[in-house]
Design a protein around this motif. Sequence first.
Motif, PDB file in Angstrom:
ATOM      1  N   ALA A   1      40.905  37.464  41.998  1.00  0.00           N
ATOM      2  CA  ALA A   1      42.040  37.515  42.920  1.00  0.00           C
ATOM      3  C   ALA A   1      43.138  36.554  42.475  1.00  0.00           C
ATOM      4  CB  ALA A   1      41.587  37.186  44.338  1.00  0.00           C
TER       5      ALA A   1
ATOM      6  N   TRP B   1      36.486  34.208  43.427  1.00  0.00           N
ATOM      7  CA  TRP B   1      37.923  34.156  43.692  1.00  0.00           C
ATOM      8  C   TRP B   1      38.768  34.184  42.424  1.00  0.00           C
ATOM      9  CZ3 TRP B   1      40.438  34.941  48.098  1.00  0.00           C
ATOM     10  CH2 TRP B   1      39.724  34.840  49.290  1.00  0.00           C
TER      11      TRP B   1
ATOM     12  N   LEU C   1      41.351  45.078  42.693  1.00  0.00           N
ATOM     13  CA  LEU C   1      41.921  43.902  42.042  1.00  0.00           C
ATOM     14  C   LEU C   1      42.164  44.163  40.555  1.00  0.00           C
ATOM     15  CD1 LEU C   1      39.889  40.929  43.580  1.00  0.00           C
ATOM     16  CD2 LEU C   1      42.291  41.485  43.960  1.00  0.00           C
TER      17      LEU C   1
END
Length: 338
Positions: A48, A45, A303
């Motif tokens: 992100a 994560w 991303l």
Amino acid sequence: TGILSAVWSEKGGRYMENPAAAIPAGIDLEARRRRERRVRLLTRWIPAGACAALAGLYLLCATVRGFDLRIGLEVVVANASLVALVATGATFIFSCGSFDLSLGSNMLVSALVGVLLGRASGRMEAVVLGCLGTAVLLSLLNSLLASFFNLPVFIMTIVMMNVYSAAATLMITSFGQNSAVILPAAMTAHLNRTWFYLLVMVLFELFCCVLFYLRPLGRRQRFLGGNPICARLSGIRAKRLTVASFALAGIGIGLASLLLIVQTPTLSASSGSSVGMNMLIALVFGGMNMNGGPRSRMYAALLGAFSMAFLDALMNIFVTGSWYLQIVKGMLLSLIHI
């Protein structure tokens, strides 16, 4: 499989059939596994979160400085779309343990062929076919040189990068005026819209995600990148899989060259020159494992591309000059590797 797991015992100088006997007392294996899972989830994560942080910081700084957010976001999408398309296609190459440094030069040559065909025929369909066809053919050429002629991939990609750059310069010199090849802007004006960039980018990303996660092709590529020897012993044809990976990357390059023409119908030798390096940095920013294998992530390209685009937009608020951006990107890339 019926095969007993074994660990080497330094004390006894032999293999032990019970691995648990080699684990020191007092260590909770289940707790260790939970910690490792939490670390992997957090690592997944982080890209992100970094992209969201850069986007929020850009919006804040642009608002405070009085910049037009609508125009700024349109520029972000336009810049991210080129890198995202090339990086998404390149994910297939990197996931199977290979790489290609000539993607940016390939994109420029494909764009030039599309412009020349479109200028000769006056039809946008010729531009699309020229871009896609040239990009796929050049990518297949790279895969054939690397797979079937057993040339070292690193040397092959550097050589082909210079060959494509020289071919682009020759095409501009032969068919261009004032060191540029120009397509009439009226042919692409109706496509120079943010919605078109997003549509192409999202459709290609969905197409690649289906192949990468839901079809045997993606599983075999990750298997090949993680353990080439076991993959070959399992019956996976590495050469054919490599050719398919380069072909899919060629589709992304062809779409990126089309968007390059739509954005700037006037092409020169420096058009899209930074896309190749930005693609590599974007994959690293997005959390892609550059060694390939099971930890390869298709969404890393998207991303990373938007992280790069927001970083560029944020830096342009405070400083001018592309060399500042390259220094910052190089420093961040070094920190990520460390």
